[in-house]
Design an enzyme around this catalytic site. Structure first.
Site, PDB file in Angstrom:
ATOM      1  N   GLN A 125       0.826  -1.223   0.000  1.00 47.19           N
ATOM      2  CA  GLN A 125       0.000   0.000   0.000  1.00 47.19           C
ATOM      3  C   GLN A 125       0.855   1.267   0.000  1.00 47.19           C
ATOM      4  O   GLN A 125       0.353   2.350  -0.326  1.00 47.19           O
ATOM      5  CB  GLN A 125      -0.935   0.026   1.213  1.00 47.19           C
ATOM      6  CG  GLN A 125      -2.006  -1.054   1.173  1.00 47.19           C
ATOM      7  CD  GLN A 125      -2.907  -0.993   2.390  1.00 47.19           C
ATOM      8  OE1 GLN A 125      -2.557  -1.512   3.438  1.00 47.19           O
ATOM      9  NE2 GLN A 125      -4.051  -0.334   2.268  1.00 47.19           N
ATOM     10  N   CYS A 170     -10.788  -0.167   3.472  1.00 52.32           N
ATOM     11  CA  CYS A 170      -9.376  -0.260   3.100  1.00 52.32           C
ATOM     12  C   CYS A 170      -8.871   1.126   2.731  1.00 52.32           C
ATOM     13  O   CYS A 170      -9.538   1.861   1.997  1.00 52.32           O
ATOM     14  CB  CYS A 170      -9.214  -1.203   1.909  1.00 52.32           C
ATOM     15  SG  CYS A 170      -7.499  -1.432   1.404  1.00 52.32           S
TER      16      CYS A 170
HETATM   17  O1  GNR Z   1      -8.319   0.751   8.561  1.00 50.46           O
HETATM   18  C1  GNR Z   1      -8.759  -0.329   8.157  1.00 50.46           C
HETATM   19  N1  GNR Z   1      -9.901  -0.814   8.683  1.00 50.46           N
HETATM   20  C2  GNR Z   1     -10.369  -2.093   8.476  1.00 50.46           C
HETATM   21  C3  GNR Z   1     -11.663  -2.390   8.864  1.00 50.46           C
HETATM   22  C4  GNR Z   1     -12.169  -3.661   8.699  1.00 50.46           C
HETATM   23  C5  GNR Z   1     -11.386  -4.648   8.149  1.00 50.46           C
HETATM   24  C6  GNR Z   1     -10.082  -4.369   7.744  1.00 50.46           C
HETATM   25  C7  GNR Z   1      -9.578  -3.103   7.905  1.00 50.46           C
HETATM   26  S1  GNR Z   1      -7.944  -2.766   7.439  1.00 50.46           S
HETATM   27  C8  GNR Z   1      -8.056  -1.058   7.079  1.00 50.46           C
HETATM   28  C9  GNR Z   1      -6.698  -0.476   6.766  1.00 50.46           C
HETATM   29  C10 GNR Z   1      -6.172  -1.086   5.499  1.00 50.46           C
HETATM   30  O2  GNR Z   1      -6.563  -0.809   4.399  1.00 50.46           O
HETATM   31  N2  GNR Z   1      -5.270  -2.019   5.621  1.00 50.46           N
HETATM   32  O3  GNR Z   1      -4.793  -2.649   4.536  1.00 50.46           O
HETATM   33 NI    NI Z   2      -6.397  -2.569   3.087  1.00 49.24          NI
END
Ligand code: GNR
Ligand code: NI
Length: 172
Positions: free
Chosen positions: A51, A94
């Protein structure tokens, strides 16, 4: 520590497979620190190296409750060595698919083997939000986004919204 820019879908790096690190050396430890800072700055609960444009198998997570002290976990070469038959459904988001959410079903509990920030092998057992988050992050290392679990219709709807949002931000 440094804050790193987060790639937004569709981006070719987000579809690629990340490579294991040979060891958690000073470079990888610094990457982990920068990723923790970037995750907190973006108010995320996890972040995977792809990312931020780095194709190393490195993730960071912190699912601490509001009011509790921060509890970042840094994992290199994470491997799920066991997962429960029991599943759980979580509304996922995400940072690379901003402002979009959808329910994803995954194993409820997992056991993960990894190298910590001191290059020491570790294992942890996770359930609930931590288990969901670690699985979401490991997916990023294999070029998989949570929208890949949705129907083509839902996935395309979400990806179109992200594109539209990007366009709006560019001209704002
Ligand atoms: O911040 C994030 N919240 C989230 C909420 C539910 C399931 C997974 C996540 S991960 C995400 C951050 C992110 O994109 N990590 O790759
Ligand atoms: Ni993610």
């Amino acid at each position: 520590m440094a804050r790193l820019p987060i790639l937004v879908a569709p981006h070719p790096v987000l579809k690629r497979k990340a490579q294991p690190v040979a060891a958690v050396d000073a470079r990888v430890a610094t990457l982990m620190d920068d990723m923790v800072e970037t995750m907190y700055d973006a108010a995320g609960i996890g972040l995977a190296a792809p990312q931020v444009g780095v194709l190393d198998r490195v993730i960071v997570v912190d699912v601490h409750e509001k009011g509790d002290p921060p509890n970042p976990i840094r994992l290199a070469n994470p491997e799920i060595v066991w997962s429960s038959e029991e599943k759980s459904v979580c509304e996922e988001g995400c940072l690379s698919v901003p402002e979009q959410y959808a329910e994803v079903t995954r194993p409820q509990r997992i056991r993960v083997r990894y190298l910590d920030e001191k290059n020491q092998p570790q294992e942890l057992e996770a359930d609930g939000m931590l288990a969901t988050c670690i699985q979401h992050e490991i997916d990023h290392l294999d070029g998989v986004l949570f929208v890949d679990y949705l129907s083509m219709l839902k996935r395309n709807m979400i990806l179109r919204k992200v594109q539209k949002l990007k366009g709006q931000k560019a001209t704002a």
